[in-house]
Design an enzyme around this catalytic site. Structure first.
Site, short mmCIF file in Angstrom:
data_model
loop_
_atom_site.label_atom_id
_atom_site.label_comp_id
_atom_site.label_asym_id
_atom_site.label_seq_id
_atom_site.Cartn_x
_atom_site.Cartn_y
_atom_site.Cartn_z
N SER A 57 -13.57 3.54 15.21
CA SER A 57 -14.99 3.49 15.58
C SER A 57 -15.45 4.84 16.13
CB SER A 57 -15.21 2.36 16.59
OG SER A 57 -16.58 2.09 16.78
N ASP A 60 -19.88 -5.35 8.70
CA ASP A 60 -19.84 -4.79 10.06
C ASP A 60 -21.24 -4.86 10.67
OD1 ASP A 60 -19.69 -3.22 12.37
OD2 ASP A 60 -18.29 -1.79 11.47
N HIS A 104 -16.38 -5.57 12.74
CA HIS A 104 -16.16 -4.27 13.35
C HIS A 104 -14.79 -4.27 14.03
CE1 HIS A 104 -17.48 -0.36 14.82
NE2 HIS A 104 -16.91 -0.66 15.97
#
Length: 416
Positions: free
Chosen positions: A211, A346, A377
């Site tokens: 991320s 996501d 995610h």
């Protein structure tokens, strides 16, 4: 009497009517569940974008997991929201507790970077010394369940692991300067990598970012060609590539993105306020009392970035902050093999942002872009029906890709 007679005439039909209503209600509920959980959605292999080069062909052949269908848990795994929520709540199931050493690195501005070092638990398949340098997601650190699970798995595959603890993320470590981690500051990650290179002169590096950590890792490698020395490859998972482009999408209610924005902002508030004395009380702080008031009223990450985060590095506006801290302006400078992974469902990364890695993979020979249909995610849970497995699809892909890269470097003539 006529009224009573009418009631007796109608009453036998009432149960049938209620039964019909119950069936309609059940059918409606089932329809909603099927739609929300995407139960009719198929399971397919990731969509792979890359050039037809000897290395890419070798990698895809050596990593069959990348070309086989990813099968999430049957009942809930096709919902990006549930995958994301479960990752956020529990990270992983039956999370191991790898033991490492915490290192403290003084920075030139008075800050103290920390990272945890985990030695390998076996010999690598190439018998070489290889270190995974790992950058976690926003506000995360080495004690998060998904990091611990990945580290434990990598150790058992013969990798040393170094995990950055984002500045200010650890609740029991005080800040030594009025600054904490930001979206794209690479100073602490660079200090950790420098320590690893100096302490283990024979080791080669595999860079992994999750991320926000993917943005930092890619930005670090692209900032300076020297940063790519002794780096075998880089893997980035579920990053958004451009904060400026993502800004508007984070304010939309599509896919409940505005709600996620609010929840993440609330978490950032807690982290900042846990270091209130350091960030607002030190003489060298760039914060003002009014900034603290604005922080309390903030309901989005953008408001926090504008009032707090951009000021740590003196950016004059939020636009400048997002522009200079996004890897989209640096990622094209990366020459080592690069695996970029995202998911179509996501809820944090808008579909429009995925043109960045796809275009990059089409133009550059060293890039593979893998897009899964499901996974949420950083979820990527696997499992038969209800209960997910401890290891995720993501964990297996990263290690499989890293193993293939190491074998390619070890036996390049034979591989080619």
């Amino acid at each position: 009497f006529d009224f009573i007679a009418d009631v007796h005439t109608i009453s036998p039909e009432m149960p049938a009517m209620f039964d019909g209503m119950k069936l309609a209600a059940v059918a409606t509920v089932l329809y909603v569940i099927v739609r929300i959980l995407n139960l009719k959605c198929p399971t397919v292999a990731p969509d792979i974008t890359c050039q037809d080069t000897p290395l890419n062909c070798y990698l895809l052949k050596s990593c069959p997991i990348l070309t086989k269908e990813y099968i999430p848990p049957l009942l809930w795994g096709k919902s990006g929201h549930l995958q994301t929520a479960l990752y956020g709540k529990m990270g992983r199931v039956k999370s191991p507790k790898p033991r490492g050493l915490r290192k403290f690195l003084p920075m030139s501005d008075g800050a103290t970077a920390t990272f945890d070092l985990f030695e390998p638990q076996g010999v690598h398949s190439t018998e070489d010394d290889i270190t995974m340098v790992i950058c976690p997601g926003i506000g995360n650190h080495s004690e998060k369940h998904y990091i611990r699970t990945f580290v434990d798995y990598s150790q058992k595959q013969g990798y040393r692991c170094a995990v950055l603890n984002h500045l200010g993320a650890l609740p029991n470590i005080e800040l030594t300067s009025p600054r904490m981690f930001t979206y794209g500051c690479t100073w602490e990650f660079s200090a950790m990598v420098g320590y690893i290179k100096h302490t283990f002169p024979q080791t080669q590096l595999i860079v992994v970012g999750f991320s926000l950590g993917g943005n930092i890792a890619c930005k670090y490698l692209g900032e300076n060609p020297a940063n790519q020395e002794r780096v075998l490859c880089c893997v980035s998972v579920c990053q958004g590539y451009s904060a400026l482009r993502a800004q508007e999408t984070f304010l939309q209610w599509d896919q409940c993105r505005r709600l996620y924005n609010f929840l993440m902002a609330d978490n950032m508030k807690k982290i900042i306020l846990s270091h209130r004395a350091s960030l607002f009380g030190m003489s060298s702080s760039k914060m003002e009392p009014a900034d603290l008031s604005r922080l309390f009223m903030a309901t989005s990450l953008m408001q926090i970035d504008d009032n707090i985060m951009r000021k740590f590095h003196g950016h004059s506006s939020i636009k400048e902050y997002y522009e200079k801290e996004s890897c989209v302006h640096y990622i094209h400078n990366i020459s080592v093999p690069l695996l970029l992974m995202n998911t179509s469902d996501d809820p944090l990364v808008h579909q429009s942002l995925l043109t960045i890695p796809r275009t990059l993979a089409e133009k550059k020979q060293n890039v593979i872009f893998a897009l899964t249909l499901h996974g949420g995610h950083l979820g990527f849970f696997e499992g038969a029906v209800l209960f997910p497995q401890p290891l995720s699809w993501m964990d297996k892909v990263i290690v499989s890709y890293a193993n293939a890269i190491c074998q390619w470097e070890k036996h390049r003539p034979q591989c080619q």
